[in-house]
Design a protein around this motif. Structure first.
Motif, PDB file in Angstrom:
ATOM      1  N   LEU A 177       0.816  -1.208   0.000  1.00 23.32           N
ATOM      2  CA  LEU A 177       0.000   0.000   0.000  1.00 23.32           C
ATOM      3  C   LEU A 177       0.855   1.265   0.000  1.00 23.32           C
ATOM      4  N   ASP A 178       1.962   1.241   0.736  1.00 28.91           N
ATOM      5  CA  ASP A 178       2.809   2.435   0.777  1.00 28.91           C
ATOM      6  C   ASP A 178       3.409   2.749  -0.591  1.00 28.91           C
ATOM      7  N   LYS A 179       3.534   1.742  -1.431  1.00 30.17           N
ATOM      8  CA  LYS A 179       4.047   1.938  -2.791  1.00 30.17           C
ATOM      9  C   LYS A 179       2.918   2.065  -3.815  1.00 30.17           C
ATOM     10  N   LEU A 180       1.674   1.949  -3.330  1.00 31.62           N
ATOM     11  CA  LEU A 180       0.492   2.033  -4.191  1.00 31.62           C
ATOM     12  C   LEU A 180       0.578   1.050  -5.362  1.00 31.62           C
ATOM     13  N   GLN A 181       0.897  -0.191  -5.009  1.00 29.07           N
ATOM     14  CA  GLN A 181       0.923  -1.219  -6.039  1.00 29.07           C
ATOM     15  C   GLN A 181       0.379  -2.536  -5.491  1.00 29.07           C
ATOM     16  N   ALA A 182      -0.187  -3.314  -6.388  1.00 28.13           N
ATOM     17  CA  ALA A 182      -0.792  -4.592  -6.012  1.00 28.13           C
ATOM     18  C   ALA A 182      -0.652  -5.567  -7.173  1.00 28.13           C
ATOM     19  N   ARG A 183      -0.479  -6.826  -6.846  1.00 23.41           N
ATOM     20  CA  ARG A 183      -0.352  -7.842  -7.884  1.00 23.41           C
ATOM     21  C   ARG A 183      -1.433  -8.909  -7.686  1.00 23.41           C
ATOM     22  N   LEU A 184      -2.119  -9.235  -8.775  1.00 27.47           N
ATOM     23  CA  LEU A 184      -3.068 -10.347  -8.734  1.00 27.47           C
ATOM     24  C   LEU A 184      -2.249 -11.627  -8.863  1.00 27.47           C
ATOM     25  N   VAL A 185      -2.151 -12.377  -7.779  1.00 26.35           N
ATOM     26  CA  VAL A 185      -1.260 -13.540  -7.786  1.00 26.35           C
ATOM     27  C   VAL A 185      -1.914 -14.779  -8.388  1.00 26.35           C
ATOM     28  N   ARG A 186      -3.249 -14.823  -8.362  1.00 25.05           N
ATOM     29  CA  ARG A 186      -3.964 -15.970  -8.928  1.00 25.05           C
ATOM     30  C   ARG A 186      -5.418 -15.577  -9.112  1.00 25.05           C
ATOM     31  N   ARG A 187      -6.148 -16.446  -9.777  1.00 24.14           N
ATOM     32  CA  ARG A 187      -7.573 -16.195  -9.973  1.00 24.14           C
ATOM     33  C   ARG A 187      -8.296 -16.247  -8.617  1.00 24.14           C
ATOM     34  N   PRO A 188      -9.193 -15.301  -8.357  1.00 22.96           N
ATOM     35  CA  PRO A 188      -9.950 -15.340  -7.101  1.00 22.96           C
ATOM     36  C   PRO A 188     -10.832 -16.578  -7.007  1.00 22.96           C
ATOM     37  N   LYS A 189     -11.132 -16.981  -5.795  1.00 22.86           N
ATOM     38  CA  LYS A 189     -12.113 -18.035  -5.549  1.00 22.86           C
ATOM     39  C   LYS A 189     -13.333 -17.384  -4.907  1.00 22.86           C
ATOM     40  N   ARG A 190     -14.516 -17.834  -5.306  1.00 18.46           N
ATOM     41  CA  ARG A 190     -15.747 -17.200  -4.829  1.00 18.46           C
ATOM     42  C   ARG A 190     -15.774 -17.037  -3.317  1.00 18.46           C
ATOM     43  N   ALA A 191     -15.352 -18.044  -2.580  1.00 18.26           N
ATOM     44  CA  ALA A 191     -15.433 -17.986  -1.119  1.00 18.26           C
ATOM     45  C   ALA A 191     -14.579 -16.869  -0.530  1.00 18.26           C
TER      46      ALA A 191
END
Length: 209
Positions: A177-191
């Protein structure tokens, strides 16, 4: 629509659907946990199956802030994809760029996340993306444009200003958050997706049409 009237509209919609669509609406629902209007306090008649399914579909649409046409397109894709249609639907919606900007804590609300994207503040793997519906792929990096990092909204976000009003960052996102960056590491699961929805009712709604 001015900000104040937009906020009132979201609060009214939240009360009608029984879910908080914004932090302000969440506070209203705590004080007034009933639907808007003169009959809001009275117990409504038992809803028909259609009404229940429709409301659940509207709940899902409202939480992602998308139009009916957009939801139908994603539903059709989810239906064609191997696996459970309802779970596929939520997982595909969750990979929208605006949804992930919100989950990462860069924005306070869905509408603010969409605004950040359309105003060209958000990059994916170093490239500006101005389509909120852009589908992020696992492994891709979402970050704020360098020229935008110093502006007040993003300084507030980087300092954790939205952490208390947003759900915990889900496991499918790695956020700095302090760097204002995020990575999607895998496909989300509904749960894991922090939304309120009985997705099977949404599937039944579209299956009947």
């Amino acid at each position: 629509m001015r900000v104040s009237s937009r906020a009132r509209s979201k609060t009214r919609e939240s009360r009608a659907l029984g879910i908080a669509l914004t932090p302000k609406a969440a506070r209203y629902l705590e004080k007034r946990p009933y639907a808007p209007g003169e009959h809001g306090r009275t117990k409504r008649k038992s809803d028909s199956d259609y009404a229940v399914r429709l409301r659940e579909k509207q709940r899902l649409r409202a939480q992602y802030g998308i139009q009916e046409k957009q939801l139908r397109i994603v539903f059709n894709e989810a239906h064609r994809t191997q696996g459970l249609t309802g779970e596929n639907l939520v997982e595909l919606l969750e990979m929208r760029l605006d949804a992930l900007v919100l989950r990462a804590g860069f924005a306070r609300t869905t509408s603010q996340a969409r605004q950040f994207v359309t105003h060209r503040h958000i990059l994916v793997d170093g490239q500006i993306v101005d389509r909120p519906s852009f589908r992020v792929k696992p492994g891709q990096l979402i970050h704020v444009k360098a020229r935008s990092e110093g502006t007040e909204p993003f300084q507030v976000a980087a300092a954790g200003g939205h952490v208390d009003v947003l759900p915990k960052v889900p496991a499918y996102l790695e956020v700095e958050l302090d760097k204002l960056q995020a990575r999607l590491v895998r496909r989300p699961k509904r749960a894991e997706v922090p939304i309120t929805c009985e997705v099977q009712l949404v599937v039944e709604y579209y299956a009947a049409r």
